[in-house]
Design a protein around this motif. Structure first.
Motif, PDB file in Angstrom:
ATOM      1  N   PRO A 128      79.445  31.337  43.189  1.00  0.00           N
ATOM      2  CA  PRO A 128      78.535  30.359  42.560  1.00  0.00           C
ATOM      3  C   PRO A 128      79.194  28.980  42.565  1.00  0.00           C
ATOM      4  O   PRO A 128      79.750  28.524  41.557  1.00  0.00           O
ATOM      5  N   VAL A 129      79.156  28.307  43.716  1.00  0.00           N
ATOM      6  CA  VAL A 129      79.945  27.090  43.923  1.00  0.00           C
ATOM      7  C   VAL A 129      79.259  25.884  43.288  1.00  0.00           C
ATOM      8  O   VAL A 129      78.240  25.410  43.776  1.00  0.00           O
ATOM      9  N   LEU A 130      79.850  25.398  42.226  1.00  0.00           N
ATOM     10  CA  LEU A 130      79.385  24.160  41.612  1.00  0.00           C
ATOM     11  C   LEU A 130      79.831  22.964  42.448  1.00  0.00           C
ATOM     12  O   LEU A 130      79.051  22.047  42.713  1.00  0.00           O
ATOM     13  N   ALA A 131      81.092  22.982  42.885  1.00  0.00           N
ATOM     14  CA  ALA A 131      81.632  21.897  43.717  1.00  0.00           C
ATOM     15  C   ALA A 131      82.667  22.462  44.665  1.00  0.00           C
ATOM     16  O   ALA A 131      83.386  23.404  44.330  1.00  0.00           O
ATOM     17  N   ALA A 132      82.736  21.867  45.851  1.00  0.00           N
ATOM     18  CA  ALA A 132      83.740  22.238  46.844  1.00  0.00           C
ATOM     19  C   ALA A 132      84.689  21.066  47.030  1.00  0.00           C
ATOM     20  O   ALA A 132      84.259  19.946  47.313  1.00  0.00           O
ATOM     21  N   VAL A 133      85.985  21.300  46.839  1.00  0.00           N
ATOM     22  CA  VAL A 133      87.013  20.275  47.023  1.00  0.00           C
ATOM     23  C   VAL A 133      87.423  20.270  48.490  1.00  0.00           C
ATOM     24  O   VAL A 133      87.879  21.285  49.018  1.00  0.00           O
ATOM     25  N   ALA A 160      79.919  32.462  35.098  1.00  0.00           N
ATOM     26  CA  ALA A 160      80.457  31.099  35.182  1.00  0.00           C
ATOM     27  C   ALA A 160      80.474  30.613  36.624  1.00  0.00           C
ATOM     28  O   ALA A 160      80.812  31.373  37.540  1.00  0.00           O
ATOM     29  N   PRO A 161      80.129  29.340  36.854  1.00  0.00           N
ATOM     30  CA  PRO A 161      80.247  28.767  38.195  1.00  0.00           C
ATOM     31  C   PRO A 161      81.703  28.455  38.510  1.00  0.00           C
ATOM     32  O   PRO A 161      82.567  28.505  37.628  1.00  0.00           O
ATOM     33  N   VAL A 162      81.964  28.081  39.762  1.00  0.00           N
ATOM     34  CA  VAL A 162      83.340  27.815  40.177  1.00  0.00           C
ATOM     35  C   VAL A 162      83.431  26.485  40.902  1.00  0.00           C
ATOM     36  O   VAL A 162      82.457  25.973  41.456  1.00  0.00           O
ATOM     37  N   VAL A 163      84.630  25.917  40.863  1.00  0.00           N
ATOM     38  CA  VAL A 163      85.014  24.841  41.785  1.00  0.00           C
ATOM     39  C   VAL A 163      85.970  25.482  42.774  1.00  0.00           C
ATOM     40  O   VAL A 163      86.935  26.138  42.373  1.00  0.00           O
ATOM     41  N   VAL A 164      85.716  25.316  44.075  1.00  0.00           N
ATOM     42  CA  VAL A 164      86.502  26.009  45.090  1.00  0.00           C
ATOM     43  C   VAL A 164      87.067  25.024  46.097  1.00  0.00           C
ATOM     44  O   VAL A 164      86.454  24.009  46.425  1.00  0.00           O
ATOM     45  N   GLY A 165      88.263  25.312  46.545  1.00  0.00           N
ATOM     46  CA  GLY A 165      88.880  24.591  47.653  1.00  0.00           C
ATOM     47  C   GLY A 165      89.728  25.590  48.407  1.00  0.00           C
ATOM     48  O   GLY A 165      90.115  26.622  47.853  1.00  0.00           O
ATOM     49  N   LYS A 218      72.470  24.193  36.776  1.00  0.00           N
ATOM     50  CA  LYS A 218      71.188  24.843  36.458  1.00  0.00           C
ATOM     51  C   LYS A 218      70.647  25.575  37.678  1.00  0.00           C
ATOM     52  O   LYS A 218      70.143  26.707  37.568  1.00  0.00           O
ATOM     53  N   TRP A 219      70.737  24.961  38.840  1.00  0.00           N
ATOM     54  CA  TRP A 219      70.240  25.584  40.063  1.00  0.00           C
ATOM     55  C   TRP A 219      70.994  26.888  40.345  1.00  0.00           C
ATOM     56  O   TRP A 219      70.388  27.899  40.720  1.00  0.00           O
ATOM     57  N   LEU A 220      72.296  26.878  40.156  1.00  0.00           N
ATOM     58  CA  LEU A 220      73.086  28.088  40.374  1.00  0.00           C
ATOM     59  C   LEU A 220      72.632  29.216  39.457  1.00  0.00           C
ATOM     60  O   LEU A 220      72.536  30.377  39.871  1.00  0.00           O
ATOM     61  N   LYS A 221      72.363  28.870  38.215  1.00  0.00           N
ATOM     62  CA  LYS A 221      71.916  29.881  37.255  1.00  0.00           C
ATOM     63  C   LYS A 221      70.555  30.439  37.654  1.00  0.00           C
ATOM     64  O   LYS A 221      70.326  31.658  37.636  1.00  0.00           O
ATOM     65  N   ASP A 222      69.655  29.545  38.068  1.00  0.00           N
ATOM     66  CA  ASP A 222      68.303  29.974  38.451  1.00  0.00           C
ATOM     67  C   ASP A 222      68.303  30.811  39.724  1.00  0.00           C
ATOM     68  O   ASP A 222      67.428  31.663  39.911  1.00  0.00           O
ATOM     69  N   GLN A 223      69.267  30.567  40.603  1.00  0.00           N
ATOM     70  CA  GLN A 223      69.306  31.246  41.905  1.00  0.00           C
ATOM     71  C   GLN A 223      70.336  32.373  41.960  1.00  0.00           C
ATOM     72  O   GLN A 223      70.704  32.817  43.045  1.00  0.00           O
TER      73      GLN A 223
END
Length: 549
Positions: A354-359, A88-93, A45-50
C-alpha cells in the motif's frame, strides 16, 4: 549539529522540472506532488478505498514477518509489520543489493524512507511504515559486488567479490562461499585504519557473512543492524514467498502485455511532447518482464528479458522461446521464475504494497514519468513521488583545510584541479612556465633555418627534420614535467591536504555518496554520524545537505 544546504545539479531535466514545479503539465503526469499536504491525504484515502485491489494486508505481513525474522529481527520492525497487517500504508524506497550496502547513497535512501514515513504520519494522522525494497532480482553483478574504502593514506581502495561460477542469474540467487565473503571482510579490516570502532564493525560484518549465502542476505543483515531500531521493514524482491503474492499481477501483465507496451510508448511520447528525452528504453516488442530459464532451456537459471515475436515470447537472440500459454502455466506453478524490469517494477510494487509514497533518486524519477499511462491502464494511481535526500559528510580536518585554503564545496566539486594548479603556480617564484615556454619558442625559431636548409639539400629530409625537431621538443617537455614535479614535491604537505579534501568530498570526480562506503565513517565515528543523518530535518523536495562531523 551544523548543517548547510547546497544545490547539486539534478542531472535529469524531467526531475528538476518536477521537483521545482516549473511545468504544471509535466507535474500532472505524476498526479501529485510531495509539497502538497492534500495530496498525501488523498493518496491515503485512495489506498484505503482500493485495498481490495492489492495483495491482502495480512498475507503481505506474513511474508514480511518471515523474512525479517531472519535478517532484521527487532521489536520495532515487528511492530511495523503489525501496523501493515492492520492496514497501515507505507513509504518505500529500494536499491540493488551491494557489498556492505554499496555507496553511501543507499544509506541516504534508507534515511529518506524513514524520515518520510514520520512526515507522512504527521500529515495523514495515521501510522505509516518505512519499507526498504532490496532489488535482489537484478543481475548486474559488477554493479553490486564492490565497495570503495578510504585507507589510512586517504586513497580509495576497491574491494570486490568475484562472480560465482554458473549462469547469469540474480544477485539473490548467486551463492557466494563463506571463504569469499570472509576474505572480503579481511580485506576491509586490512584497508581501514585502526580505530576504537574497528573491532566491533568487523565482528558484526563477519558474523553477518557467516549467516549469509548471498550478497543480498549480507546486505539485509547489515541494513537491519543499521536501521532495525527505526522500524525499517526489509523485503527482497526475489523472495520466492513474495513471488507467490505477485503471481496475479504477473498474470495480468502477461495477458495485457500489448496494452501495457502501448501505454509505455504513450508515456515516452508524452515526455517528448514536453521537450524531454525518455530516460528508460521502451524497447520494440519487449514484454518488460524477465524469466529465469528452466532446466530444459538453453541457459538454466539465467535471467532472460522476454520479447514478443511471431506470436511467441523469446529471448533477445531468439534462440529460446515460449508460448503465452506456457508462460501463464509457469506463473501459476512457479511464479518465482518471473521478475520485473524497470518499467513493470513500479506497478508490481504498488500491487504488493500500500504505497503512499515512493522515495526515488533523480534518474528513477525520470523513468517513472514514463509509467503514468501504464498505471492508468491498470486502474492504478502512481504514488507520491518523493526525491530522496542526500548528504555530504564533512569531517573536522577537512573543514579546517577548506577554511585554510579558502575552498568552497563548489570549488572542490567543479573547479578543484584548476584551483590546485593555480595554487601551485602562485608558489612558483622562478616562473617555471614562462621560462620553458620561452625556451620552446626560441628553439623553434632557431631550428627553422635547419629545416629549410635540409629541405633545400634534399626534399625527403624535410620529414626527418620535423621528426628530429619533435623529439627535441619532447625532451624539453619531459624536463619541464620533471621540474614541475620537483616543484610540487616542495609543497607535498599542502598537496596532500588538498587531495584529502577532494577524495573525501568529491572522490573520482563524483559526489561522495556515489563512491564511498559507510564503513569508512562508522570506523571513525561509530554510530554518531548515522544518528546525525537521522536527526536531519526532513525535506520533501530532497535537497542536498553538508553535515559537519
Amino acid at each position: 549539529m551544523e548543517i548547510e544546504s547546497v544545490q547539486l545539479p539534478f542531472g535529469q531535466p524531467v526531475t528538476e522540472a518536477y521537483i521545482s514545479r516549473t511545468e504544471p503539465e509535466l507535474e500532472s503526469l505524476f498526479g501529485s506532488h510531495p509539497a502538497e499536504d492534500g495530496d498525501w491525504k488523498r493518496r491515503a484515502k485512495w489506498l484505503k478505498d482500493q485495498s481490495g485491489s492489492r495483495v491482502s494486508a495480512k498475507s503481505l505481513a506474513a511474508v514480511l514477518a518471515r523474512y525479517n525474522r531472519k535478517f532484521n529481527n527487532s521489536a520495532e520492525v515487528h511492530s511495523s509489520i503489525e501496523a501493515i497487517a492492520a492496514g497501515a500504508p507505507v513509504v518505500v524506497g529500494g536499491q540493488q543489493a551491494g557489498l556492505w550496502t554499496g555507496p553511501l547513497l543507499v544509506i541516504h535512501k534508507a534515511i529518506s524512507v524513514i524520515s518520510a514515513a514520520k512526515h507522512a504520519a504527521k500529515v495523514t494522522g495515521q501510522a505509516v511504515v518505512p519499507v526498504f525494497w532490496i532489488a535482489g532480482e537484478d543481475h548486474d553483478w559488477d554493479e553490486a559486488n564492490h565497495a570503495h574504502i578510504l585507507n589510512p593514506d586517504n586513497q580509495l581502495v576497491k574491494i570486490a567479490v568475484p562472480r560465482p561460477d554458473g549462469s547469469r542469474t540474480s544477485v539473490s540467487r548467486s551463492k557466494v562461499t563463506q571463504e569469499v565473503m570472509l576474505e572480503a571482510a579481511r580485506l576491509l579490516g586490512e584497508t581501514l585504519p585502526d580505530s576504537e570502532n574497528k573491532r566491533e564493525l568487523l565482528a558484526r560484518l563477519t558474523t553477518f557473512a557467516k549467516q549469509s549465502e548471498t550478497l543480498s542476505e549480507w546486505f539485509a543483515h547489515t541494513l537491519g543492524w543499521l536501521f532495525g531500531k527505526e522500524g525499517l521493514v526489509l523485503l527482497d524482491s526475489d523472495d520466492p514467498e513474495l513471488r507467490k503474492l505477485e503471481a496475479p499481477m504477473f498474470k495480468r501483465i502477461m495477458e495485457r502485455n500489448d496494452e501495457l507496451e502501448s501505454a509505455y510508448r504513450r508515456g515516452a511520447d508524452m515526455i517528448r511532447q514536453h521537450g524531454y528525452e525518455p530516460q528508460a528504453e521502451v524497447a520494440e516488442d519487449s514484454a518488460n518482464l524477465f524469466l529465469f530459464q528452466g532446466e530444459d532451456d538453453e541457459a538454466p537459471g539465467e535471467r532472460t528479458l522476454l520479447f514478443k515475436r511471431d506470436g511467441r515470447f523469446v529471448n533477445r537472440r531468439g534462440t529460446v522461446s515460449w508460448t503465452g500459454s506456457e508462460l501463464l502455466r509457469i506463473v501459476e506453478e512457479t511464479p518465482e521464475r518471473f521478475s520485473n524490469n524497470v518499467l513493470t517494477r513500479p506497478l508490481m510494487q504498488d500491487y504488493v504494497l500500500p504505497v503512499l509514497a515512493a522515495v526515488l533518486g533523480s534518474g528513477e524519477i525520470a523513468y517513472w514519468a514514463l509509467t503514468a499511462p501504464a498505471f492508468r491502464s491498470f486502474d492504478m494511481q502512481m504514488p507520491i513521488i518523493l526525491p530522496r535526500m542526500s548528504f555530504t559528510l564533512v569531517e573536522a580536518a577537512v573543514t579546517k583545510h577548506m577554511m585554510k585554503y579558502e575552498l568552497s564545496f563548489e570549488d572542490v566539486a567543479y573547479r578543484f584541479e584548476a584551483y590546485k594548479e593555480a595554487w601551485l603556480k602562485e608558489q612558483d617564484e622562478l616562473d617555471i612556465d614562462h621560462h620553458f615556454e620561452a625556451v620552446k619558442q626560441q628553439f623553434s625559431e632557431l631550428y627553422q633555418p635547419i629545416v629549410e636548409l635540409v629541405s633545400a639539400v634534399e626534399g625527403g629530409l624535410a620529414k626527418l627534420s620535423e621528426t628530429n625537431k619533435q623529439k627535441i621538443m619532447e625532451q624539453i617537455e619531459f624536463l619541464e614535467s620533471r621540474t614541475r614535479d620537483a616543484h610540487a614535491r616542495k609543497h607535498e604537505a599542502v598537496i596532500r591536504q588538498l587531495d584529502r579534501i577532494a577524495v573525501c568530498l568529491w572522490p573520482d570526480g563524483k559526489p561522495q555518496e556515489r563512491v564511498i562506503n559507510w564503513t569508512v565513517y562508522w570506523n571513525r565515528y561509530g554510530s554518531a554520524w548515522l544518528e546525525k543523518l537521522l536527526e536531519a530535518p526532513f525535506d520533501c523536495l530532497g535537497g542536498h545537505r553538508m553535515i559537519y562531523l
